[in-house]
Design a protein around this motif. Structure first.
Motif, PDB file in Angstrom:
ATOM      1  N   GLU A 162      60.879 -14.955 -12.438  1.00 21.34           N
ATOM      2  CA  GLU A 162      59.707 -15.427 -13.179  1.00 21.34           C
ATOM      3  C   GLU A 162      59.078 -16.645 -12.501  1.00 21.34           C
ATOM      4  O   GLU A 162      59.765 -17.458 -11.887  1.00 21.34           O
ATOM      5  CB  GLU A 162      60.109 -15.782 -14.612  1.00 21.34           C
ATOM      6  N   ASP A 163      57.757 -16.727 -12.626  1.00 13.95           N
ATOM      7  CA  ASP A 163      57.021 -17.834 -12.023  1.00 13.95           C
ATOM      8  C   ASP A 163      57.064 -19.063 -12.909  1.00 13.95           C
ATOM      9  O   ASP A 163      56.834 -18.976 -14.121  1.00 13.95           O
ATOM     10  CB  ASP A 163      55.556 -17.449 -11.805  1.00 13.95           C
ATOM     11  N   VAL A 164      57.352 -20.208 -12.293  1.00 10.88           N
ATOM     12  CA  VAL A 164      57.301 -21.497 -12.984  1.00 10.88           C
ATOM     13  C   VAL A 164      56.430 -22.430 -12.149  1.00 10.88           C
ATOM     14  O   VAL A 164      56.739 -22.689 -10.983  1.00 10.88           O
ATOM     15  CB  VAL A 164      58.707 -22.109 -13.172  1.00 10.88           C
ATOM     16  N   ALA A 165      55.349 -22.902 -12.741  1.00 11.24           N
ATOM     17  CA  ALA A 165      54.459 -23.848 -12.059  1.00 11.24           C
ATOM     18  C   ALA A 165      54.657 -25.224 -12.677  1.00 11.24           C
ATOM     19  O   ALA A 165      54.716 -25.359 -13.893  1.00 11.24           O
ATOM     20  CB  ALA A 165      53.010 -23.412 -12.206  1.00 11.24           C
ATOM     21  N   ILE A 166      54.788 -26.234 -11.836  1.00 11.18           N
ATOM     22  CA  ILE A 166      54.955 -27.605 -12.330  1.00 11.18           C
ATOM     23  C   ILE A 166      53.684 -28.385 -12.022  1.00 11.18           C
ATOM     24  O   ILE A 166      53.206 -28.391 -10.889  1.00 11.18           O
ATOM     25  CB  ILE A 166      56.186 -28.274 -11.699  1.00 11.18           C
ATOM     26  N   ARG A 167      53.140 -29.017 -13.045  1.00 16.31           N
ATOM     27  CA  ARG A 167      51.932 -29.824 -12.909  1.00 16.31           C
ATOM     28  C   ARG A 167      52.317 -31.301 -13.082  1.00 16.31           C
ATOM     29  O   ARG A 167      53.091 -31.644 -13.965  1.00 16.31           O
ATOM     30  CB  ARG A 167      50.904 -29.474 -13.979  1.00 16.31           C
ATOM     31  N   ASP A 168      51.738 -32.142 -12.238  1.00 19.41           N
ATOM     32  CA  ASP A 168      51.971 -33.583 -12.302  1.00 19.41           C
ATOM     33  C   ASP A 168      50.620 -34.278 -12.404  1.00 19.41           C
ATOM     34  O   ASP A 168      49.839 -34.270 -11.456  1.00 19.41           O
ATOM     35  CB  ASP A 168      52.715 -34.048 -11.049  1.00 19.41           C
ATOM     36  N   ILE A 169      50.344 -34.878 -13.572  1.00 19.74           N
ATOM     37  CA  ILE A 169      49.034 -35.517 -13.741  1.00 19.74           C
ATOM     38  C   ILE A 169      48.934 -36.825 -12.968  1.00 19.74           C
ATOM     39  O   ILE A 169      47.846 -37.312 -12.724  1.00 19.74           O
ATOM     40  CB  ILE A 169      48.682 -35.738 -15.227  1.00 19.74           C
ATOM     41  N   HIS A 170      50.077 -37.382 -12.565  1.00 14.71           N
ATOM     42  CA  HIS A 170      50.022 -38.623 -11.777  1.00 14.71           C
ATOM     43  C   HIS A 170      49.472 -38.395 -10.375  1.00 14.71           C
ATOM     44  O   HIS A 170      49.144 -39.357  -9.696  1.00 14.71           O
ATOM     45  CB  HIS A 170      51.396 -39.277 -11.708  1.00 14.71           C
ATOM     46  N   ALA A 171      49.380 -37.161  -9.944  1.00 13.61           N
ATOM     47  CA  ALA A 171      48.794 -36.886  -8.634  1.00 13.61           C
ATOM     48  C   ALA A 171      47.337 -37.350  -8.588  1.00 13.61           C
ATOM     49  O   ALA A 171      46.868 -37.854  -7.575  1.00 13.61           O
ATOM     50  CB  ALA A 171      48.889 -35.402  -8.319  1.00 13.61           C
ATOM     51  N   ASP A 172      46.618 -37.178  -9.699  1.00  9.25           N
ATOM     52  CA  ASP A 172      45.210 -37.581  -9.758  1.00  9.25           C
ATOM     53  C   ASP A 172      44.937 -38.722 -10.734  1.00  9.25           C
ATOM     54  O   ASP A 172      43.940 -39.425 -10.606  1.00  9.25           O
ATOM     55  CB  ASP A 172      44.336 -36.395 -10.152  1.00  9.25           C
ATOM     56  N   TYR A 173      45.794 -38.876 -11.730  1.00 10.03           N
ATOM     57  CA  TYR A 173      45.563 -39.856 -12.802  1.00 10.03           C
ATOM     58  C   TYR A 173      46.822 -40.707 -12.976  1.00 10.03           C
ATOM     59  O   TYR A 173      47.616 -40.487 -13.885  1.00 10.03           O
ATOM     60  CB  TYR A 173      45.202 -39.128 -14.100  1.00 10.03           C
ATOM     61  N   GLN A 174      46.993 -41.718 -12.120  1.00  8.29           N
ATOM     62  CA  GLN A 174      48.243 -42.454 -12.001  1.00  8.29           C
ATOM     63  C   GLN A 174      48.659 -43.195 -13.265  1.00  8.29           C
ATOM     64  O   GLN A 174      49.841 -43.305 -13.546  1.00  8.29           O
ATOM     65  CB  GLN A 174      48.150 -43.479 -10.862  1.00  8.29           C
ATOM     66  N   ASP A 175      47.733 -43.693 -14.023  1.00  6.01           N
ATOM     67  CA  ASP A 175      48.107 -44.549 -15.152  1.00  6.01           C
ATOM     68  C   ASP A 175      48.153 -43.825 -16.500  1.00  6.01           C
ATOM     69  O   ASP A 175      48.324 -44.466 -17.523  1.00  6.01           O
ATOM     70  CB  ASP A 175      47.147 -45.742 -15.234  1.00  6.01           C
ATOM     71  N   VAL A 176      48.049 -42.508 -16.518  1.00  6.91           N
ATOM     72  CA  VAL A 176      48.029 -41.761 -17.776  1.00  6.91           C
ATOM     73  C   VAL A 176      49.437 -41.243 -18.095  1.00  6.91           C
ATOM     74  O   VAL A 176      50.121 -40.706 -17.232  1.00  6.91           O
ATOM     75  CB  VAL A 176      47.025 -40.591 -17.704  1.00  6.91           C
ATOM     76  N   MET A 177      49.863 -41.416 -19.349  1.00  4.88           N
ATOM     77  CA  MET A 177      51.182 -40.973 -19.803  1.00  4.88           C
ATOM     78  C   MET A 177      51.036 -39.891 -20.871  1.00  4.88           C
ATOM     79  O   MET A 177      50.122 -39.943 -21.686  1.00  4.88           O
ATOM     80  CB  MET A 177      51.959 -42.145 -20.404  1.00  4.88           C
ATOM     81  N   LEU A 178      51.959 -38.924 -20.849  1.00  6.09           N
ATOM     82  CA  LEU A 178      51.988 -37.826 -21.827  1.00  6.09           C
ATOM     83  C   LEU A 178      53.143 -38.022 -22.796  1.00  6.09           C
ATOM     84  O   LEU A 178      54.247 -38.359 -22.374  1.00  6.09           O
ATOM     85  CB  LEU A 178      52.242 -36.494 -21.123  1.00  6.09           C
TER      86      LEU A 178
END
Length: 156
Positions: free
Chosen positions: A97-113
């Motif tokens: 199965e495919d698993v994709a990992i997204r990292d918002i810090h790549a473009d938006y360093q100071d944003v937290m989830l």
């Protein structure tokens, strides 16, 4: 008939004082716009991160409907999440199965989830494990909600 004599001493171009005055005004405008821009960047990063997360959610929902199987989004930490294409609908990633990992810090360093749940999109377009994802930085917070109908919305 009246004759007009052409002026022989007519200067062409700008004087040094005029050029220095214009440069001074431009420097002041630049400094003012730079300070405004610096205060707006966190807001733009927060909005961009919220749009990216919503886009990933909507794409995941669309893939679940198109492929006819569940898709699960799991939040790994405060800036990364994974998207599982759960072909056998067992809720766990298998080797095929495919698993994709997204990292918002790549473009938006100071944003937290932050979120308490991990949404699952079903083949009919609905969702379970309804999620409320909060994105935050120095500019404020945005709340993304996933409804039971699969609708994804952003609230300020």
């Amino acid at each position: 008939m009246i004759r007009v004599k052409p002026m022989m001493n007519k200067s062409r171009g700008y004087s040094l004082i005029e050029l220095v005055t214009v440069l001074g005004i431009l420097a002041i405008v630049f400094l003012l716009s730079q300070s405004w821009l610096v205060t707006q960047l966190p807001k733009w990063r927060l909005n961009g991160a919220a749009r990216q997360v919503v886009s990933d959610f909507m794409s995941t929902k669309s893939q679940a409907v198109t492929q006819g199987n569940k898709h699960r989004i799991t939040f790994l930490d405060t800036h990364r999440y994974s998207i599982l294409d759960d072909d056998n609908n067992n809720g766990r990633p298998d080797p095929t199965e495919d698993v994709a990992i997204r990292d918002i810090h790549a473009d938006y360093q100071d944003v937290m989830l932050t979120t308490p749940n991990h949404p699952i999109f079903h083949p009919r377009g609905t969702a379970s494990n309804l999620a409320t994802v909060t994105l935050s930085n120095s500019a404020g917070t945005k709340v993304i909600t996933v409804g039971i109908t699969g609708r994804v919305t952003i609230k300020s």
